[in-house]
Design a protein around this motif. Structure first.
Motif, PDB file in Angstrom:
ATOM      1  N   ALA A   1       0.797  -1.291  -0.067  1.00 52.81           N
ATOM      2  CA  ALA A   1       0.059   0.037   0.004  1.00 52.81           C
ATOM      3  C   ALA A   1       0.735   1.358   0.118  1.00 52.81           C
ATOM      4  O   ALA A   1       0.317   2.370  -0.485  1.00 52.81           O
ATOM      5  CB  ALA A   1      -0.975  -0.012   1.090  1.00 52.81           C
TER       6      ALA A   1
ATOM      7  N   LEU B   1      -6.076   6.334   4.826  1.00 53.02           N
ATOM      8  CA  LEU B   1      -7.103   5.841   3.690  1.00 53.02           C
ATOM      9  C   LEU B   1      -7.014   6.727   2.635  1.00 53.02           C
ATOM     10  O   LEU B   1      -7.305   6.432   1.366  1.00 53.02           O
ATOM     11  CB  LEU B   1      -8.576   5.761   4.308  1.00 53.02           C
ATOM     12  N   ALA B   2      -7.045   8.079   2.854  1.00 50.74           N
ATOM     13  CA  ALA B   2      -6.913   9.024   1.607  1.00 50.74           C
ATOM     14  C   ALA B   2      -5.409   8.771   0.775  1.00 50.74           C
ATOM     15  O   ALA B   2      -5.484   9.233  -0.279  1.00 50.74           O
ATOM     16  CB  ALA B   2      -6.586  10.543   2.067  1.00 50.74           C
TER      17      ALA B   2
ATOM     18  N   VAL C   1      -4.197   5.757   0.160  1.00 47.74           N
ATOM     19  CA  VAL C   1      -4.112   4.260  -0.281  1.00 47.74           C
ATOM     20  C   VAL C   1      -4.664   4.412  -2.202  1.00 47.74           C
ATOM     21  O   VAL C   1      -5.537   5.160  -2.322  1.00 47.74           O
ATOM     22  CB  VAL C   1      -5.146   3.616   0.120  1.00 47.74           C
ATOM     23  N   ARG C   2      -4.002   3.649  -2.796  1.00 45.48           N
ATOM     24  CA  ARG C   2      -4.270   3.559  -4.247  1.00 45.48           C
ATOM     25  C   ARG C   2      -5.717   3.082  -4.453  1.00 45.48           C
ATOM     26  O   ARG C   2      -6.500   2.334  -3.693  1.00 45.48           O
ATOM     27  CB  ARG C   2      -3.550   2.566  -4.776  1.00 45.48           C
ATOM     28  N   PRO C   3      -6.368   3.622  -5.318  1.00 47.42           N
ATOM     29  CA  PRO C   3      -7.776   3.689  -5.661  1.00 47.42           C
ATOM     30  C   PRO C   3      -8.295   2.224  -5.759  1.00 47.42           C
ATOM     31  O   PRO C   3      -9.149   1.501  -5.565  1.00 47.42           O
ATOM     32  CB  PRO C   3      -8.280   4.349  -6.946  1.00 47.42           C
ATOM     33  N   ASP C   4      -7.144   1.381  -6.583  1.00 55.68           N
ATOM     34  CA  ASP C   4      -7.171  -0.073  -6.880  1.00 55.68           C
ATOM     35  C   ASP C   4      -7.614  -1.263  -5.467  1.00 55.68           C
ATOM     36  O   ASP C   4      -8.050  -2.239  -5.578  1.00 55.68           O
ATOM     37  CB  ASP C   4      -6.220  -0.783  -7.720  1.00 55.68           C
TER      38      ASP C   4
ATOM     39  N   LEU D   1      -8.172   0.582  -2.276  1.00 58.07           N
ATOM     40  CA  LEU D   1      -8.982   1.222  -1.199  1.00 58.07           C
ATOM     41  C   LEU D   1     -10.173   0.546  -0.725  1.00 58.07           C
ATOM     42  O   LEU D   1     -10.166   0.377   0.728  1.00 58.07           O
ATOM     43  CB  LEU D   1      -9.441   2.612  -1.847  1.00 58.07           C
ATOM     44  N   SER D   2     -10.848  -0.248  -1.426  1.00 59.45           N
ATOM     45  CA  SER D   2     -11.938  -0.891  -0.763  1.00 59.45           C
ATOM     46  C   SER D   2     -11.586  -1.959   0.141  1.00 59.45           C
ATOM     47  O   SER D   2     -12.080  -2.256   1.250  1.00 59.45           O
ATOM     48  CB  SER D   2     -12.682  -1.510  -2.011  1.00 59.45           C
TER      49      SER D   2
ATOM     50  N   VAL E   1      -8.341  -2.015   1.784  1.00 59.03           N
ATOM     51  CA  VAL E   1      -7.866  -1.262   2.939  1.00 59.03           C
ATOM     52  C   VAL E   1      -9.031  -0.816   3.912  1.00 59.03           C
ATOM     53  O   VAL E   1      -8.729  -1.153   5.038  1.00 59.03           O
ATOM     54  CB  VAL E   1      -7.022  -0.439   2.403  1.00 59.03           C
ATOM     55  N   SER E   2     -10.142  -0.299   3.299  1.00 54.90           N
ATOM     56  CA  SER E   2     -10.985  -0.005   4.267  1.00 54.90           C
ATOM     57  C   SER E   2     -11.607  -0.944   4.922  1.00 54.90           C
ATOM     58  O   SER E   2     -11.872  -0.772   6.300  1.00 54.90           O
ATOM     59  CB  SER E   2     -12.131   0.700   3.161  1.00 54.90           C
TER      60      SER E   2
END
Length: 665
Positions: free
Chosen positions: A461, A478-479, A481-484, A486-487, A489-490
């Motif tokens: 990450a 969280l902001a 983190v790479r978009p791919d 993010l879900s 990691v959240s």
């Protein structure tokens, strides 16, 4: 291990002994071998697997308890466990083993099962497999094969057996899944006669003399209205807003339930027991009778209602610069819905004309809510958007559709304003040092942060969480983190968070990044809100001495409310699972695309766009499949199935509330 003659280990009253029966009793009698040694103990709720074994967690690591060391404890019991082996200290592992030395509190929940006839015996198949797979029934209690029943589980030298306590009905009866969940959680579905008598004794309208009392502020000339869901029937909050020279004046008006549900009354005792309303997919089990929840306490359109009000002054940036808490009376101008307000915000001409008197207020509310959202974001408030499911039924109660509810900005408006009111009230009573019930959300434990960082490193990450994080650091993580990913990691970050509870002491709310927080805005459906309303009213009318009499009450209210909340949430999730499974049972063999929502050592769960979730079992994957805990993935040669990945699945089978998927191809 160090001897300590002054702290000899002695099992406490309620601890296991030979009377526990069978192998467990004999084993527990041997605990005395640990006399004179100081050994760690863990107190927690037992996650049992029948009589075979169980786990107890202290919030950091689980303690494994073998069947021989359960000592009569059953799933759901609160137990104290002596840690007799800790592999982490010797091998760098995470496994601890223990022995139950005290049953602190028996699991209050009922065990629901289905009666079957196997090998010339009537047996019970518990709905919850924590209680075992198949139990011989020693007393049928009038039950027949295929009946859904409540059972009592007893331990014998030959294993656990069951006795039927009550018959719920036929297992294939429509709605039996919900009825079973209600029964297993001991939810109170009927109000006692003395409670109904008290509720029905109130007139349908408020006391006009009470509305004119000098301690009540008259807000009936303000533009006040409610905003709720389309299906809502009880309205316990209303709002108003005006523009001022310095910024905004926001009014949050909450139903004055404590005016009617008085301390120690039948209504109060019943509300305390229930703790909360329970919102199931096909029904609501209310905390208060309908005469109050939908009638006298509900802020219905066009009707005068008594309220507790928080009037908040904010500057142009949306920062709070002052507030007042008072008793009042309002008349709601309209019963608005989230969808209707959203349509007005989006420019719906017809609705803007119909509610022309409210449009200026709605536009001001949108403006202020946007500013408040930015302010909370800058403070580090962590936004985890929950997934809510809309379940639709036909006329006889069959599920015909499931879908994720859309997240509307109009919902965020009310959320922001309720947070503002909750913070203001909590701060006022913390500064006054008066008894109160707060909403507490602690920092995540170091162990949870360590596990989160392990995952972040494993997936590359490029970010890490500090060992002792502030809320803004979680938000910043969280902001970044790479978009791919993010879900995914959240999802892991959510699991790292502590559970919120009710407490008699202010401990702040980590997730909201607020120093002071309580639940004040829903007294019709939550007991902690009602409890603090009672304290607030006592203070407003009689000062600090009048409020201090609730000192002992707040601890009891906080403990009971936290317990009731956990039960309600579990019940609501369970019913949703049953209804989602029912829907998916009509789609066996069909193909879907979903996202891997959880990975375990026995497979991975996949969540579909409609919110249904199912398990792809490890046993259905190639034999070489291996589970990687740190990376939260399962590897099968070159293929890898990781948290957040999209996969194509086929609905394989449905059993009860469980859905099994298999990979497509």
């Amino acid at each position: 291990m160090k001897k300590n003659r002054k702290n000899n280990f002695k099992p406490k009253r309620g601890a296991c002994n030979k009377k526990s029966g069978g192998r467990r009793g004999a084993a527990c009698a041997a605990v005395s071998q640990f006399d004179n040694y100081t050994l760690p103990t863990v107190t927690g709720v037992l996650d049992g697997k029948g009589s075979r074994f169980g786990f107890v967690s202290d919030g950091e690591r689980d303690v494994f308890v073998s069947g021989v060391n359960l000592c009569g404890a059953r799933h759901g019991d609160t137990v104290r466990v002596l840690v007799i082996s800790d592999r982490a200290a010797r091998e760098g592992g995470r496994r601890r083993e223990g022995r139950v030395i005290e049953i602190v509190e028996r699991n209050p929940l009922s065990v629901v099962a289905t009666v079957v006839y196997r090998d010339n015996l009537f047996c019970a198949v518990p709905d919850d497999k924590h209680y075992g797979e198949l139990l011989e029934i020693t007393s049928l209690g009038g039950a027949s094969e295929h009946d859904k029943v409540i059972i009592d589980v007893k331990e014998t030298s030959k294993g656990d057996v069951a006795r039927v306590l009550a018959v719920l009905g036929r297992s294939d009866e429509i709605g039996m899944d919900v009825k079973s969940v209600i029964a297993s959680h001991n939810l109170r579905t009927e109000f006692p006669q003395d409670v109904l008598k008290e509720a029905r004794a109130f007139p349908p309208e408020i006391d006009r003399n009470e509305a004119l009392k000098p301690y009540r502020t008259d807000f009936r000339n303000e533009t006040v209205f409610t905003i709720d869901g389309n299906d809502s029937k009880d309205f316990d909050d209303a709002v108003s807003i005006v523009k001022t020279e310095s910024g905004y004046r926001l009014g949050v008006y909450i139903a004055d339930v404590a005016q009617y549900v008085t301390d120690g009354s039948p209504l109060d005792r019943e509300a305390f027991r229930r703790g909360t309303s329970v919102y199931l997919a096909d029904r609501v089990i209310p905390m208060l009778p309908e005469e109050l929840s939908n009638g006298l306490c509900s802020l219905n359109e066009g009707e005068d209602r008594l309220v507790l009000a928080v009037v908040i002054a904010l500057d142009e940036s949306g920062e709070r610069i002052g507030y007042e808490v008072c008793e009042g009376v309002i008349r709601s101008a309209a019963r608005m819905t989230y969808s209707g307000v959203q349509a007005i915000i989006d420019g719906d001409v017809r609705l803007r004309q119909k509610y022309s008197a409210l449009v200026p207020s709605i536009e001001l509310m949108k403006e202020l809510a946007e500013k408040r959202m930015k302010l909370r974001e800058s403070k580090g408030s962590i936004e985890f958007l929950p997934t809510e499911t809309e379940i639709k039924f036909d006329s006889v109660g069959h599920v015909v559709d499931i879908a994720k509810k859309p997240a509307l900005f109009s919902m965020g408006i009310i959320e922001e304003f309720m947070i503002l009111a909750n913070c203001a009230v909590a701060e006022k009573f913390e500064r006054l040092k008066l008894p109160f019930v707060y909403r507490a959300h602690e920092k995540p434990s170091p162990e949870k942060i360590e596990a989160l960082n392990d995952y972040l490193d494993a997936v590359g990450a490029g970010v890490n969480c500090p060992a002792d994080p502030a809320p803004e650091q979680i938000a910043k993580l969280l902001a970044g983190v790479r978009p791919d990913i993010l879900s995914a990691v959240s999802r892991v970050a959510i699991r790292a968070m502590a559970k919120a509870t009710y407490e008699p002491k202010n401990e702040g709310h980590f997730g909201l990044a607020e120093k002071y927080y309580c639940h004040f805005t829903s007294p019709i459906r939550r007991y902690p809100d009602l409890a603090i309303h009672r304290i607030i009213k006592a203070y407003l009318r009689g000062g600090a001495p009048a409020a201090k009499k609730f000192k002992d009450f707040t601890s009891d209210a906080a403990k009971q409310s936290s317990k009731a909340e956990r039960i309600a949430q579990d019940c609501e999730r369970k019913v949703d699972d049953f209804k989602k499974a029912e829907y998916m049972s009509h789609h066996i063999g069909e193909n879907y695309i979903g996202v891997i929502s959880s990975v375990t050592d026995f497979g991975f769960f996949v969540e579909l766009d409609n919110s249904a979730e199912g398990l792809v079992r490890l046993s259905t994957l190639p034999p070489a499949a291996t589970f990687d805990r740190k990376r939260m993935c399962i590897s099968c040669g070159r293929a890898k199935f990781a948290l957040g990945d999209k996969v194509s699945i086929i609905v394989d089978k449905v059993e009860g509330d469980r859905v099994d998927f298999r990979l497509n191809g």
